[in-house]
Design a protein around this motif. Structure first.
Motif, PDB file in Angstrom:
ATOM      1  N   GLY A  11       0.869  -1.176   0.000  1.00 25.48           N
ATOM      2  CA  GLY A  11       0.000   0.000   0.000  1.00 25.48           C
ATOM      3  C   GLY A  11       0.903   1.223   0.000  1.00 25.48           C
ATOM      4  N   ILE A  12       0.299   2.385   0.070  1.00 26.26           N
ATOM      5  CA  ILE A  12       1.108   3.607  -0.028  1.00 26.26           C
ATOM      6  C   ILE A  12       2.103   3.725   1.128  1.00 26.26           C
ATOM      7  CG2 ILE A  12      -0.494   5.219   1.129  1.00 26.26           C
ATOM      8  CD1 ILE A  12       0.160   6.942  -1.577  1.00 26.26           C
ATOM      9  N   SER A  13       1.743   3.179   2.315  1.00 21.39           N
ATOM     10  CA  SER A  13       2.673   3.273   3.463  1.00 21.39           C
ATOM     11  C   SER A  13       3.861   2.341   3.274  1.00 21.39           C
ATOM     12  CB  SER A  13       1.983   2.913   4.769  1.00 21.39           C
ATOM     13  OG  SER A  13       0.734   3.501   4.849  1.00 21.39           O
ATOM     14  N   GLY A  14       3.599   1.103   2.833  1.00 22.38           N
ATOM     15  CA  GLY A  14       4.683   0.145   2.621  1.00 22.38           C
ATOM     16  C   GLY A  14       5.633   0.646   1.543  1.00 22.38           C
ATOM     17  N   LEU A  15       5.058   1.217   0.486  1.00 21.06           N
ATOM     18  CA  LEU A  15       5.895   1.712  -0.619  1.00 21.06           C
ATOM     19  C   LEU A  15       6.721   2.912  -0.168  1.00 21.06           C
ATOM     20  CD1 LEU A  15       3.220   1.412  -3.471  1.00 21.06           C
ATOM     21  CD2 LEU A  15       5.291   0.012  -3.238  1.00 21.06           C
ATOM     22  N   THR A  16       6.099   3.766   0.655  1.00 18.21           N
ATOM     23  CA  THR A  16       6.826   4.934   1.162  1.00 18.21           C
ATOM     24  C   THR A  16       7.997   4.486   2.041  1.00 18.21           C
ATOM     25  OG1 THR A  16       4.771   6.175   1.163  1.00 18.21           O
ATOM     26  CG2 THR A  16       6.542   7.082   2.480  1.00 18.21           C
ATOM     27  N   THR A  17       7.711   3.558   2.958  1.00 16.79           N
ATOM     28  CA  THR A  17       8.758   3.067   3.860  1.00 16.79           C
ATOM     29  C   THR A  17       9.891   2.434   3.057  1.00 16.79           C
ATOM     30  OG1 THR A  17       6.956   2.525   5.351  1.00 16.79           O
ATOM     31  CG2 THR A  17       9.114   1.652   5.932  1.00 16.79           C
ATOM     32  N   ALA A  18       9.502   1.589   2.098  1.00 15.13           N
ATOM     33  CA  ALA A  18      10.514   0.903   1.289  1.00 15.13           C
ATOM     34  C   ALA A  18      11.358   1.912   0.513  1.00 15.13           C
ATOM     35  CB  ALA A  18       9.836  -0.083   0.340  1.00 15.13           C
ATOM     36  N   SER A  19      10.726   2.961   0.002  1.00 14.25           N
ATOM     37  CA  SER A  19      11.469   3.978  -0.765  1.00 14.25           C
ATOM     38  C   SER A  19      12.520   4.638   0.113  1.00 14.25           C
ATOM     39  CB  SER A  19      10.537   5.079  -1.279  1.00 14.25           C
ATOM     40  OG  SER A  19       9.530   4.530  -2.067  1.00 14.25           O
ATOM     41  N   LEU A  20      12.110   4.980   1.356  1.00 12.26           N
ATOM     42  CA  LEU A  20      13.059   5.644   2.259  1.00 12.26           C
ATOM     43  C   LEU A  20      14.187   4.696   2.637  1.00 12.26           C
ATOM     44  CD1 LEU A  20      10.420   7.555   4.439  1.00 12.26           C
ATOM     45  CD2 LEU A  20      12.063   8.586   2.858  1.00 12.26           C
ATOM     46  N   LEU A  21      13.857   3.409   2.757  1.00 12.52           N
ATOM     47  CA  LEU A  21      14.894   2.427   3.116  1.00 12.52           C
ATOM     48  C   LEU A  21      15.890   2.224   1.971  1.00 12.52           C
ATOM     49  CD1 LEU A  21      12.693  -0.196   5.017  1.00 12.52           C
ATOM     50  CD2 LEU A  21      14.552   1.152   6.003  1.00 12.52           C
ATOM     51  N   ILE A  37      -0.066  -3.149  -6.883  1.00  9.75           N
ATOM     52  CA  ILE A  37       0.358  -2.289  -5.767  1.00  9.75           C
ATOM     53  C   ILE A  37      -0.740  -1.265  -5.445  1.00  9.75           C
ATOM     54  CG2 ILE A  37       2.826  -2.507  -6.264  1.00  9.75           C
ATOM     55  CD1 ILE A  37       2.499   0.369  -7.577  1.00  9.75           C
ATOM     56  N   GLY A  38      -0.580  -0.563  -4.351  1.00 12.37           N
ATOM     57  CA  GLY A  38      -1.471   0.577  -4.064  1.00 12.37           C
ATOM     58  C   GLY A  38      -2.376   0.357  -2.860  1.00 12.37           C
ATOM     59  N   GLY A  39      -2.697  -0.908  -2.559  1.00 10.15           N
ATOM     60  CA  GLY A  39      -3.587  -1.184  -1.427  1.00 10.15           C
ATOM     61  C   GLY A  39      -4.899  -0.447  -1.574  1.00 10.15           C
ATOM     62  N   ARG A  40      -5.288   0.269  -0.533  1.00  7.71           N
ATOM     63  CA  ARG A  40      -6.569   0.981  -0.571  1.00  7.71           C
ATOM     64  C   ARG A  40      -6.580   2.131  -1.562  1.00  7.71           C
ATOM     65  NH1 ARG A  40      -7.282   1.902   5.643  1.00  7.71           N
ATOM     66  NH2 ARG A  40      -5.218   0.966   5.712  1.00  7.71           N
ATOM     67  N   THR A  41      -5.386   2.578  -2.003  1.00 11.54           N
ATOM     68  CA  THR A  41      -5.378   3.675  -2.981  1.00 11.54           C
ATOM     69  C   THR A  41      -5.349   3.147  -4.431  1.00 11.54           C
ATOM     70  OG1 THR A  41      -2.972   3.868  -3.066  1.00 11.54           O
ATOM     71  CG2 THR A  41      -4.092   5.199  -1.400  1.00 11.54           C
ATOM     72  N   ALA A  42      -5.434   1.841  -4.602  1.00 10.30           N
ATOM     73  CA  ALA A  42      -5.334   1.283  -5.964  1.00 10.30           C
ATOM     74  C   ALA A  42      -6.513   1.747  -6.827  1.00 10.30           C
ATOM     75  CB  ALA A  42      -5.293  -0.236  -5.901  1.00 10.30           C
ATOM     76  N   ILE A  50     -10.856   5.710 -15.490  1.00  6.50           N
ATOM     77  CA  ILE A  50     -10.055   5.333 -14.326  1.00  6.50           C
ATOM     78  C   ILE A  50     -10.954   5.472 -13.105  1.00  6.50           C
ATOM     79  CG2 ILE A  50      -8.044   5.887 -12.912  1.00  6.50           C
ATOM     80  CD1 ILE A  50      -6.828   7.184 -15.444  1.00  6.50           C
ATOM     81  N   LEU A  51     -11.127   4.396 -12.377  1.00 10.73           N
ATOM     82  CA  LEU A  51     -11.943   4.446 -11.156  1.00 10.73           C
ATOM     83  C   LEU A  51     -11.041   4.311  -9.948  1.00 10.73           C
ATOM     84  CD1 LEU A  51     -14.876   2.033 -12.092  1.00 10.73           C
ATOM     85  CD2 LEU A  51     -14.759   4.504 -12.361  1.00 10.73           C
ATOM     86  N   ASP A  52     -11.145   5.288  -9.049  1.00 12.24           N
ATOM     87  CA  ASP A  52     -10.409   5.172  -7.790  1.00 12.24           C
ATOM     88  C   ASP A  52     -11.217   4.326  -6.828  1.00 12.24           C
ATOM     89  OD1 ASP A  52      -8.110   6.676  -8.283  1.00 12.24           O
ATOM     90  OD2 ASP A  52      -9.195   8.544  -7.996  1.00 12.24           O
ATOM     91  N   ASN A  53     -10.544   3.912  -5.751  1.00 17.31           N
ATOM     92  CA  ASN A  53     -11.251   3.229  -4.674  1.00 17.31           C
ATOM     93  C   ASN A  53     -11.958   4.306  -3.865  1.00 17.31           C
ATOM     94  OD1 ASN A  53     -12.056   1.591  -2.566  1.00 17.31           O
ATOM     95  ND2 ASN A  53     -10.063   1.708  -1.552  1.00 17.31           N
ATOM     96  N   GLY A  54     -13.202   4.586  -4.213  1.00 14.56           N
ATOM     97  CA  GLY A  54     -13.909   5.681  -3.559  1.00 14.56           C
ATOM     98  C   GLY A  54     -13.291   7.006  -3.952  1.00 14.56           C
ATOM     99  N   PHE A  55     -13.494   7.969  -3.116  1.00 12.74           N
ATOM    100  CA  PHE A  55     -12.995   9.305  -3.384  1.00 12.74           C
ATOM    101  C   PHE A  55     -11.620   9.447  -2.742  1.00 12.74           C
ATOM    102  CE2 PHE A  55     -12.628  13.491  -1.352  1.00 12.74           C
ATOM    103  CZ  PHE A  55     -12.545  14.283  -2.473  1.00 12.74           C
TER     104      PHE A  55
END
Ligand code: FAD
Length: 324
Positions: A11-21, A37-42, A50-55
């Motif tokens: 998800g966006i948090s895992g990808l962010t953490t991995a990027s910083l690492l 990828i993307g988790g809830r933001t996919a 293009i449909l987002d997961n909700g708004f």
């Protein structure tokens, strides 16, 4: 420490953490149970829309945590963002400008003037509270303040709840709500600017992070659910992948909703009960029903409209032409 880290969840948090690492020279493997990828933001593509997961929107724009991370990684220019500022409420009395500051609030035609003043009296002290103070309000619900208000003033909170993705004020944490007020307060260095990926699809953000991780030799394993994280004597030993194979590691980052991670990936005696009870409470604060439309022709100049009112189904967001 071994310079290798397993991250669970892309998800966006895992990808962010991995990027910083990976920026710090760690070698990183991300395991994601889904096929993307993307988790809830996919986002999903359906009949060329293009449909987002909700708004999904980036609140606080350049001051948001995610934008700051992209800047730190020097990849903010890889994400084309559009500023979103034409936001409105729609009620049976027509369109009402979404308030972004004190002046807008005083002009909020959705509610009578006396209600606007009451609203300011509630919101201003919050916007100037300290972040530490707001943590004392984390276990309280937004109804702590809304229950004292009249129905007109509450109409505003009904609309705000939709922005916070809860079905009612009971399900919004007062602490979290207050922190949003602080982050939007220009006198505290905040902003009420919003942004959205200009080419469409909120997961463009995840894509930029994922490209960075791969370019820096990190690996993302899709369709790879982790079954268990092994802990002995309070020390991480490693992870067990879907095929039952144990992979030793001294460092594992669990980046999925806490109530899922704790209940599904660890033995029951790893965390103390008080902590587990607190985390499990979070499960109940995110109920939401919503429908998302992709429009193929321009029907309004406003970018986002939130319908409000007794006869409007809650959680219907009308998103008009943010992207082609
Ligand atoms: C409808 C909706 C609208 C929202 N709108 C906004 C908004 O406008 N603005 C905003 O900032 N935020 C918004 N949010 C919140 C935002 O989506 C989340 O805060 C954010 O996506 C959480 O990211 P995450 O990486 O922490 O978790 P997740 O996105 O949940 O990622 C966790 C990942 O872990 C994976 N996973 C789970 N179990 C395992 C396992 N055992 N092994 C391997 N992988 C696993 C999951 O498949 C998932 O990809 C919204 C949320 C929703 C639901």
């Amino acid at each position: 420490m071994d310079k290798h880290v397993y991250v669970i969840g892309a998800g966006i948090s895992g990808l962010t953490t991995a990027s910083l690492l990976v920026k710090k020279g760690y070698s990183v493997d991300i395991f994601e149970k889904m096929g993307k990828i993307g988790g809830r933001t996919a986002s999903t593509v359906f009949r060329n829309h293009i449909l987002d997961n909700g708004f999904h929107i980036m609140p606080f724009y350049k001051k948001s945590a995610i934008f700051q991370v992209l800047k730190k990684l020097n990849i903010d220019s890889n994400l084309k963002l559009a500023k979103v500022d034409k936001i409105a409420f729609y009620s049976d009395t027509g369109f009402h400008k979404y308030p972004k500051g004190v002046v807008d609030l005083l002009q909020l035609s959705l509610i009578p003037f006396s209600s606007r003043v009451k609203l300011l009296k509630v919101l201003l002290p919050m916007a100037f509270a300290s972040m530490r103070k707001t943590e004392e309000w984390d276990n309280l619900s937004l109804t702590e303040i809304t229950k004292k208000l009249d129905s007109n003033t509450n109409a505003f909170f009904e609309a705000v709840c939709m922005l916070a993705f809860a079905d009612n004020a009971e399900h919004v944490s007062l602490g979290e709500f207050a922190r949003t007020m602080i982050r939007a307060n220009p006198f505290k260095g905040g902003t009420s600017e919003f942004a959205y990926p200009d080419d469409g699809g909120y997961d463009a953000i995840s894509q930029v992070l994922s490209n960075y991780i791969i370019a820096n030799k990190g690996k993302i394993h899709l369709n790879s659910p982790i079954k268990k994280i092994v802990v002995n004597d309070s020390r991480i030993q490693g992870i067990i992948t879907k095929d039952g194979i144990f992979h030793p590691s001294e460092c594992v980052v669990v980046s999925l909703p806490a109530y899922q991670g704790i209940n599904q990936l660890f033995d029951h005696d790893v965390f103390d009960k008080k902590f587990i009870d607190k985390v499990n409470k979070l499960d109940k604060t995110t109920a939401v029903v919503e429908v998302h439309f992709a429009l193929n022709k321009k029907i309004d100049s406003r970018q986002i409209v939130f319908p409000v009112g007794a006869f409007t189904t809650k959680g219907f967001f009308f998103i008009s032409n943010i992207t082609p």
